[in-house]
Design a protein around this motif. Structure first.
Motif, PDB file in Angstrom:
ATOM      1  N   VAL A  31      79.630  -6.807   9.652  1.00 48.86           N
ATOM      2  CA  VAL A  31      78.301  -6.866  10.266  1.00 48.86           C
ATOM      3  C   VAL A  31      78.426  -7.263  11.731  1.00 48.86           C
ATOM      4  CG1 VAL A  31      76.124  -8.158  10.289  1.00 48.86           C
ATOM      5  CG2 VAL A  31      77.071  -7.360   8.116  1.00 48.86           C
ATOM      6  N   LYS A  32      79.259  -8.269  12.034  1.00 53.48           N
ATOM      7  CA  LYS A  32      79.425  -8.723  13.420  1.00 53.48           C
ATOM      8  C   LYS A  32      79.953  -7.607  14.300  1.00 53.48           C
ATOM      9  CE  LYS A  32      81.620 -12.145  16.418  1.00 53.48           C
ATOM     10  NZ  LYS A  32      81.852 -11.127  17.466  1.00 53.48           N
ATOM     11  N   GLU A  33      80.947  -6.883  13.824  1.00 53.35           N
ATOM     12  CA  GLU A  33      81.530  -5.808  14.639  1.00 53.35           C
ATOM     13  C   GLU A  33      80.502  -4.722  14.937  1.00 53.35           C
ATOM     14  OE1 GLU A  33      86.179  -6.242  13.141  1.00 53.35           O
ATOM     15  OE2 GLU A  33      84.748  -5.060  11.985  1.00 53.35           O
ATOM     16  N   ASN A  34      79.635  -4.426  13.967  1.00 51.75           N
ATOM     17  CA  ASN A  34      78.580  -3.442  14.199  1.00 51.75           C
ATOM     18  C   ASN A  34      77.504  -3.992  15.131  1.00 51.75           C
ATOM     19  OD1 ASN A  34      78.765  -0.755  12.568  1.00 51.75           O
ATOM     20  ND2 ASN A  34      79.608  -2.311  11.207  1.00 51.75           N
ATOM     21  N   CYS A  35      77.206  -5.292  15.005  1.00 49.38           N
ATOM     22  CA  CYS A  35      76.280  -5.931  15.951  1.00 49.38           C
ATOM     23  C   CYS A  35      76.820  -5.802  17.371  1.00 49.38           C
ATOM     24  CB  CYS A  35      76.091  -7.404  15.609  1.00 49.38           C
ATOM     25  SG  CYS A  35      75.033  -7.732  14.180  1.00 49.38           S
ATOM     26  N   ASP A  36      78.118  -6.014  17.533  1.00 47.56           N
ATOM     27  CA  ASP A  36      78.738  -5.943  18.856  1.00 47.56           C
ATOM     28  C   ASP A  36      78.647  -4.532  19.443  1.00 47.56           C
ATOM     29  OD1 ASP A  36      79.385  -8.610  18.752  1.00 47.56           O
ATOM     30  OD2 ASP A  36      81.471  -8.293  18.137  1.00 47.56           O
ATOM     31  N   ILE A  37      78.744  -3.517  18.588  1.00 42.92           N
ATOM     32  CA  ILE A  37      78.636  -2.127  19.053  1.00 42.92           C
ATOM     33  C   ILE A  37      77.244  -1.869  19.634  1.00 42.92           C
ATOM     34  CG2 ILE A  37      78.565   0.297  18.319  1.00 42.92           C
ATOM     35  CD1 ILE A  37      80.716  -0.431  16.221  1.00 42.92           C
TER      36      ILE A  37
END
Length: 225
Positions: free
Chosen positions: A62-68
């Motif tokens: 979820v965090k990595e997608n938030c960062d995108i």
């Protein structure tokens, strides 16, 4: 039945709540990916920007997608701020002030903006000035995007951040293990509360963001028709 379910009979219900909330979060994020790409497409086509389309990564957290999404939104902010700087640099101070004067007719402001883009970019579409004014004259960039970026950063840093997007296909026990590490009543309650708090704020901010983008894209479609 797991031992924790015998000790804490309401755990199965909490588990289902977590799964439902997790799916809601992912659905909301997916919609934001789509909306961001729509706005980037309008900026690229009509205002000469070069913003890269983004895609939700199911193998990431979820965090990595938030960062995108945060990176894409930050780039949109940067591009719109550059547009504003170009306007300020190339316009007479009086004309520049007219762009932000709520008393000025919108058609006149659009004409001013279109003239500048014709100078900066050469040949531009008839909707260039309108798109520029819609972005500069609304709170889409100054408030809506900034608020959503802040909430995405909070979600990424929370207990939700480390959960994989693909975990929904792995079953209830794997989801709970990823969220909590161990199934205990107080941890389940804490996780549910965290999801509910973040999701309520995130959904509200996302709806404002998506509504603002729809206003821009609908204007573009009407012009094309």
């Amino acid at each position: 039945m797991a031992l924790s379910d015998l000790l804490y009979p309401d755990n199965p219900k909490r588990r289902q709540e977590l799964i439902h909330l997790h799916q809601e979060l992912l659905n909301c994020m997916s919609t934001n990916f789509h909306a961001t790409n729509e706005l980037a497409g309008v900026l690229n086509e009509h205002l000469g920007c070069t913003i890269t389309r983004i895609q939700m990564r199911e193998s990431s957290t979820v965090k990595e997608n938030c960062d995108i999404i945060i990176q894409a939104m930050s780039e949109i902010q940067h591009q719109v701020q550059k547009i504003d700087s170009d306007m300020k640099e190339k316009l007479e101070p009086v004309l520049y002030q007219k762009l932000y004067d709520i008393k000025e007719p919108e058609l006149e402001k659009i004409a001013i903006a279109h003239k500048i883009f014709s100078i900066v970019l050469g040949e531009v579409t008839s909707t260039a000035g309108m798109v520029a004014m819609k972005l500069l004259g609304s709170n889409l960039i100054t408030l809506t995007v900034s608020n959503l970026i802040s909430l995405l950063a909070q979600i990424g840093a929370s207990v939700l951040g480390g959960i994989s997007i693909t975990i929904l296909g792995l079953g209830i026990e794997m989801i709970l293990h990823a969220i909590l590490g161990a199934v205990e009543r107080n941890q389940l309650l804490e996780a549910v509360r965290s999801y509910e708090k973040h999701l309520t704020e995130f959904k509200a901010a996302s709806e404002k963001y998506q509504r603002a983008i729809r206003e821009v894209t609908s204007l573009v479609r009407k012009q094309v028709q």
